[in-house]
Design a protein around this motif. Structure first.
Motif, PDB file in Angstrom:
ATOM      1  N   UNK A   5       0.856  -1.187   0.000  1.00 22.22           N
ATOM      2  CA  UNK A   5       0.000   0.000   0.000  1.00 22.22           C
ATOM      3  C   UNK A   5       0.894   1.241   0.000  1.00 22.22           C
ATOM      4  N   UNK A   6       0.340   2.331  -0.454  1.00 20.71           N
ATOM      5  CA  UNK A   6       1.055   3.599  -0.423  1.00 20.71           C
ATOM      6  C   UNK A   6       0.550   4.415   0.750  1.00 20.71           C
ATOM      7  N   UNK A   7       1.474   4.871   1.574  1.00 22.78           N
ATOM      8  CA  UNK A   7       1.143   5.741   2.694  1.00 22.78           C
ATOM      9  C   UNK A   7       1.781   7.102   2.437  1.00 22.78           C
ATOM     10  N   UNK A   8       1.346   8.098   3.186  1.00 16.78           N
ATOM     11  CA  UNK A   8       1.858   9.452   3.020  1.00 16.78           C
ATOM     12  C   UNK A   8       2.487   9.905   4.335  1.00 16.78           C
ATOM     13  N   UNK A   9       3.761  10.237   4.263  1.00 20.89           N
ATOM     14  CA  UNK A   9       4.525  10.601   5.444  1.00 20.89           C
ATOM     15  C   UNK A   9       4.497  12.118   5.624  1.00 20.89           C
ATOM     16  N   UNK A  10       4.254  12.534   6.861  1.00 18.12           N
ATOM     17  CA  UNK A  10       4.212  13.953   7.222  1.00 18.12           C
ATOM     18  C   UNK A  10       5.132  14.195   8.414  1.00 18.12           C
ATOM     19  N   UNK A  11       5.652  15.404   8.489  1.00 25.66           N
ATOM     20  CA  UNK A  11       6.480  15.829   9.611  1.00 25.66           C
ATOM     21  C   UNK A  11       5.628  16.739  10.481  1.00 25.66           C
ATOM     22  N   UNK A  12       5.584  16.459  11.783  1.00 27.12           N
ATOM     23  CA  UNK A  12       4.749  17.238  12.696  1.00 27.12           C
ATOM     24  C   UNK A  12       5.584  17.820  13.823  1.00 27.12           C
ATOM     25  N   UNK A  27      -3.673   9.359   3.343  1.00 29.38           N
ATOM     26  CA  UNK A  27      -3.834  10.358   2.294  1.00 29.38           C
ATOM     27  C   UNK A  27      -2.878  11.517   2.551  1.00 29.38           C
ATOM     28  N   UNK A  28      -2.675  12.321   1.524  1.00 30.80           N
ATOM     29  CA  UNK A  28      -1.821  13.495   1.643  1.00 30.80           C
ATOM     30  C   UNK A  28      -2.639  14.624   2.264  1.00 30.80           C
ATOM     31  N   UNK A  29      -2.125  15.197   3.333  1.00 24.75           N
ATOM     32  CA  UNK A  29      -2.795  16.318   3.989  1.00 24.75           C
ATOM     33  C   UNK A  29      -2.144  17.629   3.567  1.00 24.75           C
ATOM     34  N   UNK A  30      -2.881  18.707   3.636  1.00 22.87           N
ATOM     35  CA  UNK A  30      -2.338  20.019   3.294  1.00 22.87           C
ATOM     36  C   UNK A  30      -1.306  20.447   4.326  1.00 22.87           C
ATOM     37  N   UNK A  36       3.897  19.240   7.781  1.00 20.69           N
ATOM     38  CA  UNK A  36       4.349  19.373   6.394  1.00 20.69           C
ATOM     39  C   UNK A  36       4.441  17.993   5.755  1.00 20.69           C
ATOM     40  N   UNK A  37       4.198  17.972   4.463  1.00 18.37           N
ATOM     41  CA  UNK A  37       4.198  16.719   3.703  1.00 18.37           C
ATOM     42  C   UNK A  37       5.618  16.338   3.326  1.00 18.37           C
ATOM     43  N   UNK A  38       6.014  15.122   3.645  1.00 19.00           N
ATOM     44  CA  UNK A  38       7.346  14.616   3.289  1.00 19.00           C
ATOM     45  C   UNK A  38       7.289  13.918   1.945  1.00 19.00           C
TER      46      UNK A  38
END
Length: 93
Positions: A5-12, A27-30, A36-38
């Motif tokens: 599966x494809x996941x979306x990595x974010x930095x918080x 999913x990709x978040x704004x 921020x989206x990695x």
């Protein structure tokens, strides 16, 4: 069984926190001031070959039904109380 599966990595990182962390979402978040989206990442996960979601789905529906029935009973009780209160009053014009 293995599935990809494809996941979306974010930095918080919140301003009031000393530490930051990476988060994974489906999913990709704004982007925002704290998130921020990695980028996307394909991962492989192990799912039991005999996995059957129906028992969990039935349990969730049974719980939903229990809550709906409790809400219904509460409303009926409130209506019956209002009827009783009206019947207890003496009507005058």
């Amino acid at each position: 069984m293995k599935i990809k599966i494809t996941v979306h990595v974010h930095y918080q990182k919140y301003t009031w926190e000393d530490t930051s962390e990476f988060q994974v979402f489906s999913c990709k978040l704004d982007d925002s001031d704290h998130l921020t989206y990695v980028g996307p990442q394909e991962i492989e996960i192990e799912v039991p070959d005999n996995y059957d979601p129906r028992a969990q789905q039935i349990a969730a529906l049974e719980e939903r039904k229990r809550k709906v029935m409790a809400d219904y009973q509460k409303m009926v009780t409130e209506i019956n109380e209002r009827i009783s209160n009206l019947q207890a009053l003496e009507y005058t014009t």
